[in-house]
Enzyme design. Structure first.
Site, mmCIF file in Angstrom:
data_model
loop_
_atom_site.group_PDB
_atom_site.id
_atom_site.type_symbol
_atom_site.label_atom_id
_atom_site.label_comp_id
_atom_site.label_asym_id
_atom_site.label_seq_id
_atom_site.Cartn_x
_atom_site.Cartn_y
_atom_site.Cartn_z
ATOM 1 N N ASP A 9 41.261 35.845 77.329
ATOM 2 C CA ASP A 9 42.447 37.927 77.309
ATOM 3 C C ASP A 9 43.238 37.970 76.155
ATOM 4 O OD1 ASP A 9 39.590 38.360 78.932
ATOM 5 O OD2 ASP A 9 41.192 37.959 80.805
ATOM 6 N N GLU A 55 36.076 45.671 80.175
ATOM 7 C CA GLU A 55 35.913 45.743 81.772
ATOM 8 C C GLU A 55 37.048 46.297 82.618
ATOM 9 O OE1 GLU A 55 35.357 41.890 83.253
ATOM 10 O OE2 GLU A 55 37.256 41.774 82.906
ATOM 11 N N ARG A 76 32.369 33.306 76.389
ATOM 12 C CA ARG A 76 33.474 32.391 77.484
ATOM 13 C C ARG A 76 32.589 30.872 77.405
ATOM 14 N NH1 ARG A 76 35.496 33.771 82.845
ATOM 15 N NH2 ARG A 76 34.293 32.658 83.686
#
Length: 341
Positions: free
Chosen positions: A127, A221, A274
């Site tokens: 992130d 998200e 990821r």
């Protein structure tokens, strides 16, 4: 000196590169011994410790994930957590820890450091939201994966002339959505820092159709409509108090279909961002972080975190990493509005 290494929180590409770098330099230049704590803070609580030497880190540079395993365990949510960690370290004669993690793992590390545990932090998260460092490793790989997905979705969207909403990770910050959205030529980019107007999103979608092109909407998200209701998969919490996100893409696709009278579908990239082999940049950054982290251990500079500033690796107080979440500046987001619609 014996040094423990652990990886906590969500996995991400580049973790193994840090482990390799720490062990190689620590053994070859400083004569340190190493052990690995399995599954993040859980291993420290449950005395799950494994040997870690140069032979065990050979060949792991290009591998995704972490050879040590990881978990979202919060040691302060477990009875006698601090004393159990101290007991594990004492039992294996560990003098210091290298803690590799994101804001939650490093937050726990900061508190343990305050209570006298010798440790150095290494920031990781796809992130890119850890304060104190320009970039975290894992981010570049995630952006590349998301960009490739968006590139592929353009062709199927235009084949059917439908809107495709691409949901990417980003709970509190929209770095992946913004970087991948711009690189992939998205027509709308929605990030947590900027609550969105559904009517405006639909207007941009309609504008795209008028030029006979199919719209691509990229949404983090954690993006929320202006009404402020976060879209949740469920309301269960992890040990750090986080709800399980995902759902904004599906919700938004339904709204677009209903309001525009056109077909809209959702693609949730999820954990694929990821996984897999790290990019060249993430291998480079993770390797440098590891080299400088073991230097900090050698210097006894505990309670610090290695960080990237420009092209330099520096040390910052661990408390700086947990002080705030690094978020997208509104002026940066505004630069790209010319491409919306």
């Amino acid at each position: 000196m014996r040094v423990g290494v652990l990886t906590g929180g969500g996995d991400c590409p580049g973790l193994n590169a840090v482990i390799r770098s720490v062990v190689r330099k620590g053994v070859q230049e400083y004569g340190f011994d190493f052990v690995g704590l399995r599954d993040g803070w859980l291993g420290a609580l449950q005395d799950k410790v494994v040997p870690l030497d140069i032979s065990r880190v050979r060949g792991i540079l290009p591998r995704g994930g972490t050879i040590l395993g990881s978990s979202r365990t919060n040691p302060f949510k477990h009875e006698d957590g601090v004393s159990r960690i101290r007991d594990t370290l004492a039992a294996h004669q560990v003098d210091a820890l290298v803690v590799i993690g994101g804001e939650d793992t490093l937050g726990a590390a900061s508190e343990l450091s305050r209570q006298g545990v010798n440790l150095v932090g290494v920031p990781k998260t796809i992130d890119n939201d850890v304060a104190g460092t320009d970039y975290t490793f894992g981010f570049d790989t995630a952006v590349n994966i998301a960009t490739e997905a968006i590139d592929r979705l353009h062709t199927t969207a235009e084949s059917h002339m439908r809107t495709l909403v691409v949901e990417v990770m980003g709970r509190h910050s929209g770095w992946i959505a913004l970087h991948a959205g711009v690189a992939g030529g998205a027509n709308v980019i929605l990030i947590p820092e900027q609550p969105f107007d559904v009517d405006q999103v639909c207007a941009w979608v309609k504008s795209r159709f008028r030029f006979n092109y199919a719209p691509i909407v990229v949404a983090a998200e954690g993006a929320v409509p202006e009404e402020g209701q976060m879209i949740l998969k469920d309301r269960s919490l992890d040990e750090y108090g986080h709800v399980r996100l995902s759902g904004v893409g599906e919700w938004l696709a339904k709204e677009i279909s209903q309001r525009t009278g056109t077909d809209a579908r959702t693609t949730v990239l999820g954990h694929v961002q990821r996984g897999g082999t790290p990019s060249a940049f993430d291998r480079w950054l993770a390797t440098r972080f590891g080299l400088h982290a073991v230097d900090a251990v050698k210097d006894g500079d505990f309670g610090t975190m290695v960080a990237l500033r420009g092209t330099r690796i520096i040390r910052v107080p661990l408390s700086e990493a947990r002080a705030t979440t690094k978020r997208v500046d509104p002026s940066l987001y505004d630069e790209f509005e010319v491409f919306f619609g």
